[in-house]
Design an enzyme around this catalytic site. Structure first.
Site, short mmCIF file in Angstrom:
data_model
loop_
_atom_site.label_atom_id
_atom_site.label_comp_id
_atom_site.label_asym_id
_atom_site.label_seq_id
_atom_site.Cartn_x
_atom_site.Cartn_y
_atom_site.Cartn_z
N GLU A 191 0.83 -1.22 0.00
CA GLU A 191 0.00 0.00 0.00
C GLU A 191 0.86 1.26 0.00
O GLU A 191 0.81 2.08 0.92
CB GLU A 191 -0.96 0.00 1.19
CG GLU A 191 -1.95 -1.12 1.13
CD GLU A 191 -2.97 -1.07 2.26
OE1 GLU A 191 -2.71 -0.44 3.28
OE2 GLU A 191 -4.04 -1.66 2.08
N GLU A 386 -5.29 -8.83 -0.20
CA GLU A 386 -5.95 -8.59 1.10
C GLU A 386 -7.44 -8.41 0.89
O GLU A 386 -7.83 -7.63 0.01
CB GLU A 386 -5.41 -7.32 1.79
CG GLU A 386 -3.99 -7.41 2.24
CD GLU A 386 -3.56 -6.18 3.01
OE1 GLU A 386 -4.43 -5.46 3.55
OE2 GLU A 386 -2.36 -5.91 3.05
C1 BGP Z 1 -4.33 -2.91 5.20
C2 BGP Z 1 -2.94 -3.35 5.63
C3 BGP Z 1 -2.89 -4.59 6.43
C4 BGP Z 1 -4.10 -4.80 7.32
C5 BGP Z 1 -5.41 -4.38 6.67
C6 BGP Z 1 -6.62 -4.45 7.61
O1 BGP Z 1 -4.31 -1.57 4.96
O2 BGP Z 1 -2.14 -3.57 4.46
O3 BGP Z 1 -1.67 -4.55 7.13
O4 BGP Z 1 -3.90 -4.21 8.52
O5 BGP Z 1 -5.31 -3.08 6.17
O6 BGP Z 1 -6.69 -3.27 8.34
P1 BGP Z 1 -6.85 -3.35 9.92
O7 BGP Z 1 -5.76 -4.26 10.38
O8 BGP Z 1 -6.70 -1.95 10.39
O9 BGP Z 1 -8.23 -3.93 10.20
#
Ligand code: BGP
Length: 493
Positions: A191, A386
């Site tokens: 990201e 993801e």
């Molecule tokens: C994305 C990241 C991940 C993960 C995901 C879920 O932005 O790449 O590392 O964290 O978000 O977000 P969160 O963990 O805040 O629920």
């Protein structure tokens, strides 16, 4: 005719060292920025900046007590460091074809600028990859996932200093050489667009260290160094591992106009550019015109070296990977409109969509829209690295009845299927986020659970860390076994 995904579709799951590995000070590992990211218990999840702003004083406080794993949950993660064999066996039991993980930069170069790598760190990932390959699971490795070594921040201001490009390419050369016979799928930066929203974890930038400077310009300068580093990483990876595939990775934020008023449609289009401009740069190898206009109109001056443009142009990525969780609305005038949280953002709430416990709006159709958008835009193979539902799971009788998670995945997988079969999208694979429960990025909570496997650990680091298969574990196993056919069988409803 049976409905199934393409032959060889890479089903799997995703993690990141900074949220999953633990062992933050074991095996010679140095501190990363994430090891000093404090949890803010009880703060509204919508208050994203409160959870993610980091000051120099915060770093001093974090360094005072390196035994404090309660306020710094990322230090223990899910203890993958000690449990990797058990976890990879669980992934194999589900039938994973691919496992996305990141290599913690500070486990290989503890200070980032070390002359030699830490052999114990290199050995750890050798063991992890050997365990994956034992089961026929392809590693998909993120080179940088919120893990720059803290020393680079304190000594150089990390990605703001051009020397960090050299430290990073040395890290890339080291890991590509070491794992050239074990890893062929790589992502450069997780990201890359997120540096705008959390400059500390992504860029190692602490605002109060730049007093008197235009911090937005600091961020874009640091991002420029990451773009050059990403192109060089792609070059190095291809040279050392000829059959490697290197991807960029963006936060796919998807915005709908709140009404059909042209100004709302324009606002949604402009908001979509909040992440496209960075993937455009990494796919097309040059800054898009609208980003250059923005720099000019805002007086942002990026210092480049003479070969930067040539390097970025010459080494674009092979595929485009992205995270997708939710969608949002955009409106020119947001007065009196409901706002809800999303992945590192706050945005206008869509009245037609349900929300997760954290306010993220659940939109499987938005995944198909995103796949079509990205494939039409880049005409490169895509990879969903993801996706998932963060929810408050309850462990009962050694399992979790997470039918809500099965429903989320079922709808999203059907949207993926339609994008492939109806829209002709070339989708290489899918890794669900946090396939085994993991510390959340935005709020540092274990209680925001994504996994097919429950980890017995609470938000304060208390628990056995034992693993428990959820209902969705067995469901996903069937989906993979049948390459998606199970989605369309009545019993899967
Ligand atoms: C994305 C990241 C991940 C993960 C995901 C879920 O932005 O790449 O590392 O964290 O978000 O977000 P969160 O963990 O805040 O629920």
């Amino acid at each position: 005719m049976k409905k199934s995904f393409p032959e060889g579709f890479l089903w799997g799951g995703a993690t990141a060292a900074n949220q999953y590995e633990g062992g933050f000070d074991k095996g010679g590992k140095g501190l990363s920025v994430s090891d000093c990211a404090r949890a803010h218990f009880g703060v509204d999840v919508k208050n994203y900046s409160a959870h993610n702003e980091v000051t120099s004083k915060d770093i001093e406080d974090a360094l005072k007590d390196l035994n404090d794993l309660v306020n710094y949950p990322k230090r223990h993660g899910s203890d993958f460091y000690n449990r990797y064999k058990e976890d990879i066996a669980l992934m194999a039991e589900m039938g994973f074809k691919v496992f996305r993980l990141s290599i913690a930069w500070s486990r290989i170069f503890p200070n980032g600028d070390d002359e030699f790598p830490n052999e114990e760190g290199l050995k750890f990932y050798d063991n992890v990859f050997d365990e994956c390959l034992k089961y026929g699971i392809e590693p998909l490795v993120t080179m940088s996932h919120y893990e720059p070594p803290l020393n680079l921040v304190l000594k150089y201001d990390c990605w703001y200093d051009r020397r960090t490009i050299g430290f990073f390419t040395k890290f890339v050369e080291t890991i590509c050489t070491r794992y050239k016979n074990k890893v062929k799928y790589w992502l450069t930066f997780n990201e890359v667009d997120s540096m705008i929203r959390h400059p500390y974890t992504t860029g190692g930038l602490i605002r109060d260290r730049f007093s008197g400077k235009n911090f937005e310009e600091v961020i874009f300068q640091a991002m420029h160094h990451q773009f050059v580093a990403s192109a060089l990483a792609t070059k190095i990876c291809h040279e050392i591992i000829p059959d490697s595939k290197v991807g960029c990775m963006l936060t796919k934020l998807t915005y709908y106009p709140y009404t059909c008023k042209p100004e709302d449609v324009l606002e949604a289009q402009q908001m979509m550019r909040s992440t496209y401009c960075y993937s455009d740069t990494q796919v097309f190898g040059e800054y898009p015109a609208y980003l250059l206009s923005r720099f000019k109109n805002k007086g942002i001056n990026i210092v480049k070296e003479e070969n930067d443009d040539e390097i970025m142009k010459k080494y674009p990525v092979d595929f485009v990977s992205f995270s997708y969780y939710m969608s949002s609305c955009a409106a020119k005038n947001t007065d009196d409109l409901d706002v809800t949280a999303g992945n590192t953002i706050l945005a206008v709430k869509n009245p037609y969509l349900k929300s997760s416990d954290w306010g993220w709006q659940l939109d499987p159709t938005g995944l198909r829209i995103s796949l079509v958008d990205l494939y039409d835009r880049y005409r490169k193979p895509l990879f969903i690295v993801e996706n998932g539902l963060g929810a408050k799971d309850v462990l009962e009788n050694g399992t979790v009845d997470d039918q809500y998670r099965i429903d989320y995945f079922k709808d999203h997988f059907k949207a993926m299927y339609d994008a492939i079969v109806e829209d002709g999208v070339e989708l290489l694979g899918y890794t669900s986020w946090g396939c085994i429960d993991i510390v959340s990025e935005s709020t540092k909570q274990m209680s925001k659970r994504y996994g097919f496997v429950y980890v017995d650990c609470d938000d304060y680091g208390k628990g056995t860390f034992d693993r428990y298969k959820k209902k969705s574990f067995y469901w996903y196993k069937k989906v993979i076994e049948t390459n998606g056919e199970y989605l369309f069988e009545s019993e899967a409803l």
